[in-house]
Design a protein around this motif. Sequence first.
Motif, mmCIF file in Angstrom:
data_model
loop_
_atom_site.group_PDB
_atom_site.id
_atom_site.type_symbol
_atom_site.label_atom_id
_atom_site.label_comp_id
_atom_site.label_asym_id
_atom_site.label_seq_id
_atom_site.Cartn_x
_atom_site.Cartn_y
_atom_site.Cartn_z
ATOM 1 N N PHE A 32 134.536 -22.956 -105.318
ATOM 2 C CA PHE A 32 133.322 -22.391 -104.738
ATOM 3 C C PHE A 32 132.546 -23.444 -103.953
ATOM 4 C CE2 PHE A 32 133.849 -18.548 -107.041
ATOM 5 C CZ PHE A 32 134.275 -18.875 -108.319
ATOM 6 N N SER A 35 126.563 -23.268 -102.026
ATOM 7 C CA SER A 35 125.695 -22.128 -101.699
ATOM 8 C C SER A 35 126.112 -20.869 -102.446
ATOM 9 C CB SER A 35 125.688 -21.870 -100.189
ATOM 10 O OG SER A 35 126.941 -21.410 -99.763
ATOM 11 N N GLU A 36 127.395 -20.787 -102.800
ATOM 12 C CA GLU A 36 127.862 -19.588 -103.502
ATOM 13 C C GLU A 36 127.362 -19.527 -104.938
ATOM 14 O OE1 GLU A 36 132.095 -20.057 -102.706
ATOM 15 O OE2 GLU A 36 132.052 -18.220 -101.512
ATOM 16 N N HIS A 39 122.352 -19.498 -106.574
ATOM 17 C CA HIS A 39 121.335 -18.510 -106.940
ATOM 18 C C HIS A 39 121.476 -17.999 -108.365
ATOM 19 C CE1 HIS A 39 119.688 -18.243 -102.859
ATOM 20 N NE2 HIS A 39 120.921 -18.493 -102.484
ATOM 21 N N ASP A 40 122.687 -18.018 -108.893
ATOM 22 C CA ASP A 40 122.892 -17.535 -110.258
ATOM 23 C C ASP A 40 124.013 -18.361 -110.893
ATOM 24 O OD1 ASP A 40 123.365 -14.181 -111.717
ATOM 25 O OD2 ASP A 40 122.813 -16.119 -112.586
ATOM 26 N N PHE A 44 128.641 -17.943 -113.270
ATOM 27 C CA PHE A 44 129.961 -18.580 -113.174
ATOM 28 C C PHE A 44 130.203 -19.311 -114.491
ATOM 29 C CE2 PHE A 44 130.529 -17.762 -108.684
ATOM 30 C CZ PHE A 44 129.229 -17.597 -108.242
ATOM 31 N N ASP A 69 125.394 -28.187 -100.225
ATOM 32 C CA ASP A 69 126.409 -27.372 -99.563
ATOM 33 C C ASP A 69 126.774 -28.014 -98.218
ATOM 34 O OD1 ASP A 69 126.943 -24.828 -97.538
ATOM 35 O OD2 ASP A 69 127.746 -24.535 -99.539
#
Lengths: 137, 386
Positions: A32, A35-36, A39-40, A44, A69
Amino acid sequence: MKKILSSSKLIVLVALMLSVAIFTFGCGDDGFSVSEVQHDPFAFTGEITINGTVASFSPDDPNLFGVMDTNELMQCGRFDCGAWIMPTLYSGGHTPTVSQGDNVVLTGEFVNIGGMVTFQVTNVDVGNNIMNQIPSN
Amino acid sequence: MNTLSLVMRNITRRKGRFIFTLLGIAIGMAAFVALLALGGGMRAEIRNQAQAMGANLIVTPTDWCTFDQISIFTGEPLPASLSSEVLDEIRDIEGIFVAPYLTQASAIDMTPVAVIGIEVETMKEFSQWEMAEGQYFSTDADRSVVLGASIANQFDLGLGQEVIIRGESFPIVGVLEPVDNLDDLGVYLPIPVVQEAFEIDDNISYIGVQVENIENVESYRAAILDRVNVAVSSDEQLLESVLAILGSVEVTLQAVAAISLVAASFGIVNTMMTAIYERRREIGILRSIGSKRADIFKIFMLESAIYGLLGGVIGSAVGVLVSLFAAPTIMAGFDQIMKGASLEASIEPMTIVTAIGLSIAIAVVAGLYPAWKASNLTPVEAISYE
């Protein structure tokens, strides 16, 4: 003799095509991007791989550094454009040798350390340094 | 034996050399045509996505960089730095209809997904969504999600199931009908719910604006700028930003394909020079029985042109096939950039004609020096060579 010559040409052709195919499709997956996950992060779970660029270092802990990123860095042109810097804590034993601008592929998992979301890594693969490629540099 | 049959016999005399020289041109041309076709398809799809958004103007914070602006079309999460006061100021302007967006991200089954906060009633009218399953939100306080069609399909989710966002479970109350754009890939919640889940103050990411009179879009833009300190772009301006980036990528890739064509042209030069050495006696005999220098020049130029023609035709055909069959594979990558997009190759007949013409032109230029060398051989030189 003619058949052998035809076979050798065929072998050359197949080798060429295979080389192109391997070059095109054989590159590994770097997981990943920062940036992916930003946010949460806890969506993951478990051990994951994240790629990014080293942006900053903790003055107090040599194993703690910040990763940004890579795409966002290249678009914004600087490390302090307000993008999220992922706190990264190396727990693999010896302090990794990384510099600002190094592209890295990190293996680890997200943990909560003192209320701060931190990516605790066990492996750091250091790639090329992109300081010269950052637009504002 | 006429000139053309002589040329064809000479070209195919050494089949291996003929095939490999032809491959050089064909591969370069295939890459060139495939890139043109796929680039055209990407441009068409980007325009489609921009039109599907339905906004005439996009209001964003002034400190956004290009990366953020383009992310509106690519489905990436965006900073939330436009306040509700700004939204209220803009909403007061007559003749416009505004739809705020708050774009964040989460993950389902370890796969990143877009979480989009919307104003429930506004969005229903703005996007004219229809429900495939279940129901739409009732109020902006609903702690539930509505899924885009592709998300529901990809993760096999539906009514009665839940989505976990920032550690909280949200029941799925509805699934949208597919619309073949970015809307298919969203996990939608009311803005206040997203703000609470992601610990964002009373802010949003950007605002889509529809105007009553498209002819006066500039006056609406000026009216917004008069009231609040924001950046206002037309959908066309944002589209041009995205296309500019795509264009620079296209130019780079086409330059690479062009370099491979140039490399292939040196292959033609090499092949023709080798042919001259092998056929010195033949050239000498032709000169001695009355062929002029111009005739020898024409023969070798024709051989080069045929390499270009055959390479161009084969390469164009392969390029078209590659773009048609590779489009779904490449779409997987394009879909990462432009979520919800579908990529089809855009093949214009003129593209093929231009490509073949370019191939012939390159081959003819490559053949100039060898043809000149061949035509300058005197009969004595040529026949006495052993």
